[in-house]
Write an enzyme that holds these catalytic residues in place. Sequence first.
Site, PDB file in Angstrom:
ATOM      1  N   GLY A  14      73.567 -10.800  67.348  1.00 51.25           N
ATOM      2  CA  GLY A  14      73.174 -12.141  67.770  1.00 51.25           C
ATOM      3  C   GLY A  14      74.248 -12.774  68.652  1.00 51.25           C
ATOM      4  N   THR A  39      66.140 -11.526  65.793  1.00 44.90           N
ATOM      5  CA  THR A  39      66.362 -12.464  66.908  1.00 44.90           C
ATOM      6  C   THR A  39      67.508 -12.028  67.814  1.00 44.90           C
ATOM      7  OG1 THR A  39      67.849 -13.875  65.616  1.00 44.90           O
ATOM      8  CG2 THR A  39      65.518 -14.461  65.579  1.00 44.90           C
ATOM      9  N   GLY A  40      68.166 -10.942  67.474  1.00 44.63           N
ATOM     10  CA  GLY A  40      69.308 -10.467  68.262  1.00 44.63           C
ATOM     11  C   GLY A  40      68.915  -9.334  69.188  1.00 44.63           C
ATOM     12  N   VAL A  61      69.467  -7.583  55.760  1.00 46.26           N
ATOM     13  CA  VAL A  61      70.390  -7.891  54.662  1.00 46.26           C
ATOM     14  C   VAL A  61      69.704  -8.611  53.497  1.00 46.26           C
ATOM     15  CG1 VAL A  61      72.398  -7.956  56.185  1.00 46.26           C
ATOM     16  CG2 VAL A  61      71.230 -10.097  55.608  1.00 46.26           C
ATOM     17  N   ALA A 118      78.294 -18.350  57.169  1.00 49.65           N
ATOM     18  CA  ALA A 118      77.994 -19.288  58.262  1.00 49.65           C
ATOM     19  C   ALA A 118      77.020 -20.338  57.764  1.00 49.65           C
ATOM     20  CB  ALA A 118      77.396 -18.527  59.443  1.00 49.65           C
ATOM     21  N   TYR A 149      65.213 -23.743  56.888  1.00 56.99           N
ATOM     22  CA  TYR A 149      66.561 -23.390  57.356  1.00 56.99           C
ATOM     23  C   TYR A 149      67.612 -24.199  56.595  1.00 56.99           C
ATOM     24  CZ  TYR A 149      70.373 -22.744  60.804  1.00 56.99           C
ATOM     25  OH  TYR A 149      71.563 -22.453  61.438  1.00 56.99           O
ATOM     26  N   TYR A 163      79.792 -18.043  43.179  1.00 55.76           N
ATOM     27  CA  TYR A 163      80.489 -16.744  43.133  1.00 55.76           C
ATOM     28  C   TYR A 163      81.997 -16.946  43.141  1.00 55.76           C
ATOM     29  CZ  TYR A 163      77.017 -13.084  43.040  1.00 55.76           C
ATOM     30  OH  TYR A 163      76.049 -12.211  42.616  1.00 55.76           O
ATOM     31  N   THR A 179      76.575 -24.841  69.016  1.00 54.53           N
ATOM     32  CA  THR A 179      77.504 -24.024  69.808  1.00 54.53           C
ATOM     33  C   THR A 179      76.738 -23.348  70.931  1.00 54.53           C
ATOM     34  OG1 THR A 179      78.883 -23.705  67.867  1.00 54.53           O
ATOM     35  CG2 THR A 179      79.165 -22.124  69.653  1.00 54.53           C
TER      36      THR A 179
HETATM   37  P1  NAD Z   1      71.183 -15.529  66.636  1.00 57.03           P
HETATM   38  O1  NAD Z   1      69.721 -15.626  66.361  1.00 57.03           O
HETATM   39  O2  NAD Z   1      71.621 -15.255  68.031  1.00 57.03           O
HETATM   40  O3  NAD Z   1      71.853 -14.433  65.716  1.00 57.03           O
HETATM   41  C1  NAD Z   1      71.433 -14.178  64.399  1.00 57.03           C
HETATM   42  C2  NAD Z   1      71.429 -12.687  64.188  1.00 57.03           C
HETATM   43  O4  NAD Z   1      71.076 -12.412  62.822  1.00 57.03           O
HETATM   44  C3  NAD Z   1      70.401 -11.975  65.070  1.00 57.03           C
HETATM   45  O5  NAD Z   1      70.995 -10.880  65.722  1.00 57.03           O
HETATM   46  C4  NAD Z   1      69.326 -11.528  64.071  1.00 57.03           C
HETATM   47  O6  NAD Z   1      68.662 -10.355  64.490  1.00 57.03           O
HETATM   48  C5  NAD Z   1      70.142 -11.342  62.809  1.00 57.03           C
HETATM   49  N1  NAD Z   1      69.362 -11.430  61.580  1.00 57.03           N
HETATM   50  C6  NAD Z   1      68.497 -12.419  61.210  1.00 57.03           C
HETATM   51  N2  NAD Z   1      67.961 -12.146  60.005  1.00 57.03           N
HETATM   52  C7  NAD Z   1      68.519 -10.975  59.588  1.00 57.03           C
HETATM   53  C8  NAD Z   1      68.387 -10.175  58.422  1.00 57.03           C
HETATM   54  N3  NAD Z   1      67.547 -10.525  57.432  1.00 57.03           N
HETATM   55  N4  NAD Z   1      69.106  -9.037  58.320  1.00 57.03           N
HETATM   56  C9  NAD Z   1      69.958  -8.662  59.313  1.00 57.03           C
HETATM   57  N5  NAD Z   1      70.122  -9.372  60.452  1.00 57.03           N
HETATM   58  C10 NAD Z   1      69.406 -10.511  60.585  1.00 57.03           C
HETATM   59  O7  NAD Z   1      71.828 -16.885  66.095  1.00 57.03           O
HETATM   60  P2  NAD Z   1      73.325 -17.425  66.241  1.00 57.03           P
HETATM   61  O8  NAD Z   1      73.295 -18.665  67.026  1.00 57.03           O
HETATM   62  O9  NAD Z   1      74.236 -16.331  66.643  1.00 57.03           O
HETATM   63  O10 NAD Z   1      73.635 -17.841  64.728  1.00 57.03           O
HETATM   64  C11 NAD Z   1      74.396 -17.003  63.880  1.00 57.03           C
HETATM   65  C12 NAD Z   1      74.698 -17.705  62.569  1.00 57.03           C
HETATM   66  O11 NAD Z   1      75.397 -18.920  62.807  1.00 57.03           O
HETATM   67  C13 NAD Z   1      73.450 -18.068  61.765  1.00 57.03           C
HETATM   68  O12 NAD Z   1      73.718 -17.857  60.395  1.00 57.03           O
HETATM   69  C14 NAD Z   1      73.280 -19.535  62.052  1.00 57.03           C
HETATM   70  O13 NAD Z   1      72.626 -20.196  60.985  1.00 57.03           O
HETATM   71  C15 NAD Z   1      74.709 -20.000  62.206  1.00 57.03           C
HETATM   72  N6  NAD Z   1      74.804 -21.203  63.036  1.00 57.03           N
HETATM   73  C16 NAD Z   1      74.712 -21.137  64.387  1.00 57.03           C
HETATM   74  C17 NAD Z   1      74.802 -22.300  65.151  1.00 57.03           C
HETATM   75  C18 NAD Z   1      74.761 -22.278  66.647  1.00 57.03           C
HETATM   76  O14 NAD Z   1      74.877 -23.332  67.271  1.00 57.03           O
HETATM   77  N7  NAD Z   1      74.619 -21.157  67.300  1.00 57.03           N
HETATM   78  C19 NAD Z   1      74.963 -23.536  64.502  1.00 57.03           C
HETATM   79  C20 NAD Z   1      75.025 -23.565  63.122  1.00 57.03           C
HETATM   80  C21 NAD Z   1      74.972 -22.390  62.392  1.00 57.03           C
END
Ligand code: NAD
Length: 322
Positions: A14, A39-40, A61, A118, A149, A163, A179
């Site tokens: 991702g 989503t990646g 996961v 995260a 979410y 934990y 971000t």
């Molecule tokens: P993203 O969608 O680009 O990346 C998320 C990744 O997780 C993807 O590659 C997706 O394929 C993978 N994924 C989803 N469900 C999965 C599963 N069950 N098993 C294995 N892989 C799985 O999103 P991002 O922006 O990179 O966000 C990453 C993390 O950071 C998330 O946990 C999100 O909640 C957190 N976050 C991001 C932001 C932001 O602004 N980007 C803000 C707050 C929190």
Amino acid sequence: MNGDKRVLITGAAGFLGSHLCDRFIKEGFRVVGMDNLITGSLRNIEHLFQLENFEFYHHDVSKFVHVPGNLDYILHFASPASPIDYLKIPIQTLKVGSLGTHNLLGLARAKKARILVASTSEVYGDPLVHPQHEDYWGNVNPVGPRGVYDEAKRFQEAMTMAYHTYHKVDTRIVRIFNTYGPRMRLNDGRVLPTFIGQAIRGEDLTAFGDGSQTRSFCYVDDLVEGIYRLLFSNYVNPVNIGNPGEITINEFAEEILKLTGSDRKVIYKPLPADDPKQRKPDISRARELLGWEPRVDRSEGLQITYDYFKSLPEVDITPKDF
Ligand code: NAD
Ligand code: UDP
């Protein structure tokens, strides 16, 4: 120095996960990436596949997680993160925040690894306190569309603290605020790629509601630095990492029009349910504990991100479902 240390990064393909992989590789760690690609994209990490100290597991996961060998650190970043993603796959979103987090905490316990999860500014919901400090408990609608979410992430925090308290697992919680940067998907529905995509395609920019709601945008390199410092700190309570530079969506749209040289205008669409009216991190805890604050200002970060989007092949700028 870090060459014998091994880190598991979930959500590695991702946006944020791939930047974290790059950082830990750069610091000399052995990196194990894990992702189910919902989503990646492997394109975000294809440059790492040739490296001896990078491995990748294609795995969901939310199902039992097995990683052979030792692990020193786990960064749990797997989860859909954009509103249109998690509204399309709500059950998977709830599962990865709950079952997925449980699996990774269990793995951390078994491997005696430190785990950082995260979390998000969404745990504050539509906040009644501004700016948001970590001690604010939030204002989340559990049964609204975003609840899948927000509540998954709140559960994730509760499970992580449990934990820590009951199993003595070494845990960290980062609350990430909006971000942006290279490797976001142009069609992920978040405001920045949407506006830049619209500007590149010569379309009007779609502000939701009256555009007066605020967000505070952090450049990805700053976020990664904050996460890196938090992981190696001794602090177990949640820490906000984000850029306090707050801006309305209307002002943000004007910035994008200027940046891209677009002569289009801002048009208005209905505000999604439970869309937070204001958001700005109080980062005093990160400043004090980690000596961290953002360094990249929005004009610089937006230019880098715009250049990245412009460099994508034509096919990538066409809106499509994932
Ligand atoms: P993203 O969608 O680009 O990346 C998320 C990744 O997780 C993807 O590659 C997706 O394929 C993978 N994924 C989803 N469900 C999965 C599963 N069950 N098993 C294995 N892989 C799985 O999103 P991002 O922006 O990179 O966000 C990453 C993390 O950071 C998330 O946990 C999100 O909640 C957190 N976050 C991001 C932001 C932001 O602004 N980007 C803000 C707050 C929190
Ligand atoms: N937004 C908008 N137009 C769009 C996409 C989003 O005005 O085309 C708004 C959205 O309603 C929200 C803000 O921009 O108020 C940030 O939305 P995003 O989905 O990027 O993140 P989040 O709401 O999770 O902070």
